[in-house]
Design a protein around this motif. Structure first.
Motif, short mmCIF file in Angstrom:
data_model
loop_
_atom_site.label_atom_id
_atom_site.label_comp_id
_atom_site.label_asym_id
_atom_site.label_seq_id
_atom_site.Cartn_x
_atom_site.Cartn_y
_atom_site.Cartn_z
N THR A 288 4.73 1.82 1.45
CA THR A 288 5.80 2.49 0.71
C THR A 288 6.40 3.61 1.54
OG1 THR A 288 4.73 1.96 -1.37
CG2 THR A 288 6.38 3.70 -1.42
N GLN A 289 5.54 4.41 2.15
CA GLN A 289 6.01 5.51 2.98
C GLN A 289 6.81 4.98 4.17
OE1 GLN A 289 2.83 7.90 4.57
NE2 GLN A 289 4.20 9.54 5.24
N PHE A 290 6.32 3.91 4.80
CA PHE A 290 7.02 3.30 5.93
C PHE A 290 8.40 2.79 5.51
CE2 PHE A 290 8.31 -0.32 8.47
CZ PHE A 290 8.12 0.13 9.77
N LEU A 291 8.46 2.06 4.41
CA LEU A 291 9.73 1.49 3.95
C LEU A 291 10.73 2.58 3.54
CD1 LEU A 291 8.45 -1.62 1.99
CD2 LEU A 291 9.61 -1.59 4.20
N ASN A 292 10.25 3.65 2.91
CA ASN A 292 11.13 4.75 2.53
C ASN A 292 11.71 5.44 3.77
OD1 ASN A 292 10.79 4.31 -0.20
ND2 ASN A 292 9.20 5.87 -0.43
N LEU A 293 10.84 5.69 4.75
CA LEU A 293 11.29 6.34 5.97
C LEU A 293 12.24 5.43 6.76
CD1 LEU A 293 11.07 8.88 7.68
CD2 LEU A 293 9.06 7.90 8.78
N GLN A 294 11.94 4.14 6.78
CA GLN A 294 12.81 3.19 7.48
C GLN A 294 14.17 3.11 6.81
OE1 GLN A 294 14.02 -0.01 6.39
NE2 GLN A 294 15.02 -0.33 8.36
N SER A 295 14.18 3.11 5.50
CA SER A 295 15.43 3.08 4.75
C SER A 295 16.26 4.34 5.02
CB SER A 295 15.14 2.94 3.27
OG SER A 295 16.31 2.96 2.53
N SER A 296 15.60 5.48 5.04
CA SER A 296 16.27 6.74 5.33
C SER A 296 16.85 6.74 6.74
CB SER A 296 15.27 7.88 5.17
OG SER A 296 15.82 9.10 5.60
N LEU A 297 16.10 6.21 7.69
CA LEU A 297 16.57 6.15 9.07
C LEU A 297 17.74 5.18 9.21
CD1 LEU A 297 16.22 7.17 11.93
CD2 LEU A 297 14.48 5.42 12.29
N ALA A 298 17.69 4.07 8.50
CA ALA A 298 18.80 3.11 8.54
C ALA A 298 20.08 3.75 7.99
CB ALA A 298 18.44 1.86 7.75
N ALA B 84 7.00 5.09 14.02
CA ALA B 84 6.15 4.39 14.99
C ALA B 84 4.68 4.69 14.73
CB ALA B 84 6.53 4.79 16.41
N VAL B 85 4.38 5.92 14.36
CA VAL B 85 3.00 6.29 14.04
C VAL B 85 2.54 5.53 12.79
CG1 VAL B 85 1.52 8.18 13.25
CG2 VAL B 85 3.08 8.53 15.16
N LEU B 86 3.39 5.48 11.77
CA LEU B 86 3.04 4.76 10.54
C LEU B 86 2.86 3.27 10.80
CD1 LEU B 86 5.40 6.37 7.88
CD2 LEU B 86 2.91 6.43 7.89
N GLN B 87 3.71 2.72 11.65
CA GLN B 87 3.69 1.28 11.90
C GLN B 87 2.42 0.87 12.64
OE1 GLN B 87 4.22 -0.50 15.09
NE2 GLN B 87 3.82 -2.36 13.94
N SER C 121 0.84 -1.20 0.00
CA SER C 121 0.00 0.00 0.00
C SER C 121 0.88 1.25 0.00
CB SER C 121 -0.89 -0.01 1.24
OG SER C 121 -0.10 0.20 2.40
N PRO C 122 0.29 2.40 -0.25
CA PRO C 122 1.07 3.64 -0.18
C PRO C 122 1.66 3.87 1.23
CG PRO C 122 -1.01 4.05 -1.29
CD PRO C 122 -1.07 2.64 -0.77
N LYS C 123 0.92 3.44 2.25
CA LYS C 123 1.41 3.58 3.61
C LYS C 123 2.63 2.68 3.83
CE LYS C 123 -0.62 4.36 8.10
NZ LYS C 123 -1.76 4.19 8.96
#
Length: 140
Positions: free
Chosen positions: A31-41, A96-99, A27-29
């Motif tokens: 995608t947003q979660f994975l992009n943010l997680q990748s950026s944080l990593a 955490a909010v997205l998750q 889902s778009p959510k």
């Protein structure tokens, strides 16, 4: 499956498809979660690299290589890392909010959070060591 099958590409495609299905956002959510997680990593990786740089600069304090330039570099690197941690903290809160709506991403959030906490602890230790070393060098 044999080595001959692998050389011909038989079976490899099916295992790649399964891996892609696991990693593909649904889902778009997601995608947003994975992009943010990748950026944080990536941010965690950079923080760890900066911590190593800080420790190398701290090792030069009080030696013949101790100059104003070294101290300025140490200050700048510490401030840059501090800003990265502030951004990382904000990103982790947003993650955490997205998750909350993506229960299947819980383990990824836990891993990312743990990695960030380890980086934060390493930075705090490096900061303490830096302050102690600077105080010691000034007293001498």
């Amino acid at each position: 499956m044999s080595f001959n099958d692998l050389e011909r590409g038989v079976g490899a495609a099916s295992s790649n498809n399964r891996l892609a299905a696991v990693r593909a956002p649904q889902s778009p959510k997601d995608t947003q979660f994975l992009n943010l997680q990748s950026s944080l990593a990536l941010n965690v990786f950079k923080i760890n690299a900066n911590v190593q740089g800080i420790l190398k600069l701290v090792d030069q304090l009080g030696t013949s290589r101790d100059t104003g330039g070294i101290r300025k570099s140490l200050h700048d690197l510490t401030e840059t890392t501090r800003d990265m941690i502030k951004r990382g903290t904000d990103d982790l809160k947003q993650l955490a909010v997205l998750q909350a709506g993506l229960l299947h991403q819980q383990s990824l959030l836990k891993k990312t959070s743990h990695d960030f906490q380890l980086s934060l602890a390493a930075f705090q230790n490096a900061q303490k060591l830096s302050a102690d070393r600077q105080r010691t060098v000034v007293e001498v």
